[in-house]
Structures are given as structure tokens and as C-alpha cells.
Design an enzyme around this catalytic site. Structure first.
Site, PDB file in Angstrom:
ATOM      1  N   SER A   9      33.529  21.938  26.511  1.00  0.00           N
ATOM      2  CA  SER A   9      34.703  22.803  26.384  1.00  0.00           C
ATOM      3  C   SER A   9      35.027  23.421  27.729  1.00  0.00           C
ATOM      4  CB  SER A   9      34.444  23.909  25.358  1.00  0.00           C
ATOM      5  OG  SER A   9      33.572  24.878  25.903  1.00  0.00           O
ATOM      6  N   ALA A  10      36.074  24.227  27.735  1.00  0.00           N
ATOM      7  CA  ALA A  10      36.363  25.097  28.860  1.00  0.00           C
ATOM      8  C   ALA A  10      35.475  26.336  28.738  1.00  0.00           C
ATOM      9  CB  ALA A  10      37.844  25.473  28.865  1.00  0.00           C
ATOM     10  N   ASN A  12      33.997  30.030  28.037  1.00  0.00           N
ATOM     11  CA  ASN A  12      34.092  31.059  26.994  1.00  0.00           C
ATOM     12  C   ASN A  12      34.663  30.544  25.676  1.00  0.00           C
ATOM     13  OD1 ASN A  12      33.049  33.115  28.680  1.00  0.00           O
ATOM     14  ND2 ASN A  12      35.064  33.406  29.610  1.00  0.00           N
ATOM     15  N   GLY A  14      32.474  29.477  23.241  1.00  0.00           N
ATOM     16  CA  GLY A  14      31.443  29.665  22.236  1.00  0.00           C
ATOM     17  C   GLY A  14      30.398  28.568  22.200  1.00  0.00           C
ATOM     18  N   LYS A  15      30.194  27.888  23.324  1.00  0.00           N
ATOM     19  CA  LYS A  15      29.211  26.797  23.363  1.00  0.00           C
ATOM     20  C   LYS A  15      27.805  27.285  23.049  1.00  0.00           C
ATOM     21  CE  LYS A  15      30.295  25.826  27.578  1.00  0.00           C
ATOM     22  NZ  LYS A  15      31.398  26.809  27.656  1.00  0.00           N
ATOM     23  N   ASP A  88      21.319  23.960  26.970  1.00  0.00           N
ATOM     24  CA  ASP A  88      22.399  24.883  27.316  1.00  0.00           C
ATOM     25  C   ASP A  88      22.864  24.610  28.745  1.00  0.00           C
ATOM     26  OD1 ASP A  88      24.115  27.038  26.675  1.00  0.00           O
ATOM     27  OD2 ASP A  88      22.823  28.457  27.729  1.00  0.00           O
ATOM     28  N   GLU A  89      24.130  24.877  29.021  1.00  0.00           N
ATOM     29  CA  GLU A  89      24.716  24.671  30.361  1.00  0.00           C
ATOM     30  C   GLU A  89      24.409  23.263  30.877  1.00  0.00           C
ATOM     31  OE1 GLU A  89      26.756  26.744  31.391  1.00  0.00           O
ATOM     32  OE2 GLU A  89      26.266  28.635  30.419  1.00  0.00           O
ATOM     33  N   ALA A  90      24.681  22.284  30.027  1.00  0.00           N
ATOM     34  CA  ALA A  90      24.301  20.897  30.319  1.00  0.00           C
ATOM     35  C   ALA A  90      25.066  20.297  31.489  1.00  0.00           C
ATOM     36  CB  ALA A  90      24.503  20.033  29.071  1.00  0.00           C
TER      37      ALA A  90
END
Length: 209
Positions: A9-10, A12, A14-15, A88-90
Site C-alpha cells: 500500500s501507500a 499509513n 494500516g499495514k 513488517d516493513e517488507a
């Protein structure tokens, strides 16, 4: 059958919230998970994965040179059967690490769920995102909205005056308030210097553990 998933996603959108909910769903069914988080992302504290709405969980830190298949195999050796790996933060994964995660899926038969940005503030792919888009079995966009009302697909980095920043390092951890998710049309406008944009998406304070 285990698969490699990439939820992108872009900024913010909600990832991390989605990641933490997925991990909770596994644990609620008695299944063990492993959450991986890059060392360079320490906004919530070292080894902590936290969402803007206050959800948080412990994660296993990895660096650019960490061999992720070996990390997962050691985790299984030490702690027993593993049912899901979540990243997270892949976008900060290296090409080699994305391949290693595909080996976790194909050789160890463990599903891997990766969550990250697709593009940076210049509209260019991150390395990790590039190879996840190429190699993942399943791709899913987590949608968010531009201030114009259109779907936000791009992220701009703005300065204190709300003008687009077009130079600087690709990776800049922290200062989330400087990033705004916008549509492609709005991205083009602000990058051309047409007007300014307020960083509306302010991170919520995290609860004290």
C-alpha cells in the site's frame, strides 16, 4: 498449500495493524507465529512492531545481511513447529532475502505474509517490493484514500512548509508526519510544485507497555 503473500500500500494504510491482526488470528487458534522486523525500523523500540492505533507485539529483528531461511530454521529448532512467518516493513528486504522467504514457503511449507510499501517518495520501487511483486504467489493491495477522495497509491515526502521533497535518501525512518499518501494525479501536481499539502496523517501515541 503454503504461499508467499505480499500486502502492499501507500503510507499509513494500516499495514502493520493488518499484520498484527493476522498474527493474533493464528495465535487464537493455537498456532505459533514469527514476526520479523527490520533493525532500521525502531520507532516503537527495538524489536517491537506497533501500529498507529496502539496494537503492538514483539518481533525478531533482522538486518540486510541476515539469512532469513536459516533464521526461521533456528527458530523451529529452538521453539518447535511454526505455522506462519509475518514480515513488517517488507520493502526493506533485500533481493536475496525475498528469495530466502520463498524458500521458507517452498522447502519448509510455511506461509509467509509480507507487508510493506510498494514505492518510495519518488514513486520508485523499493528493492524488497520489486522482488515481492515479481515472486509472490498472492498480491493484495491495502487501500487508503487521498485528500482528493481518490484512491491513494503514491507517497510524498513534504517539508515543514508542505512542499514536496524530491531529493534525499530513499530510507528515512521516523518522522511519519512528513509523509502523505496521495493519488497519482495529486502526486504529479505536488511534484511539479503546484501548491502545497498538509501532512494530515499524524501518528497516534502508542500506549506505554
Amino acid at each position: 498449500m503454503a504461499k508467499l503473500y505480499f500486502y502492499y500500500s501507500a503510507m499509513n494504510a494500516g499495514k502493520t495493524t493488518t499484520l498484527l491482526q493476522s498474527a493474533h488470528n493464528y495465535r487464537e487458534r493455537g498456532m505459533r507465529t514469527l514476526i520479523l522486523t527490520p533493525k532500521l525500523d525502531h520507532r516503537a523500540g527495538s524489536g517491537v512492531v506497533a501500529s498507529r492505533i496502539g496494537l503492538r507485539a514483539d518481533g525478531r529483528i533482522f538486518e540486510r545481511d541476515t539469512e532469513l531461511q536459516q533464521l526461521v530454521e533456528r527458530d523451529i529448532h529452538n521453539d518447535g513447529a511454526l505455522h506462519c512467518v509475518l514480515v513488517d516493513e517488507a520493502q526493506f528486504l533485500s533481493r536475496a532475502q525475498v528469495w530466502q522467504l520463498s524458500e521458507v514457503v517452498d522447502r519448509l511449507r510455511i506461509p509467509v505474509l509480507c507487508y510493506g510499501l510498494r514505492t518510495d517518495f519518488r514513486g520508485e520501487l523499493f528493492e524488497g517490493s520489486q522482488f515481492l511483486l515479481a515472486w509472490a504467489d498472492e498480491l493484495e493491495e491495502i487501500k487508503t484514500i487521498c485528500h482528493s477522495g481518490s484512491k491513494a497509491t503514491m507517497t510524498v515526502r513534504v517539508d515543514a512548509h508542505g512542499h514536496a521533497v524530491q531529493d534525499g535518501p530513499q530510507v528515512e525512518i521516523g518522522g511519519n508526519e512528513r509523509y502523505v499518501s496521495v493519488s497519482r494525479a495529486e502526486f504529479k501536481k505536488i511534484m511539479r510544485g503546484e501548491g502545497r499539502i498538509d501532512p494530515l496523517q499524524i501518528a497516534l501515541p502508542l500506549p506505554v507497555a
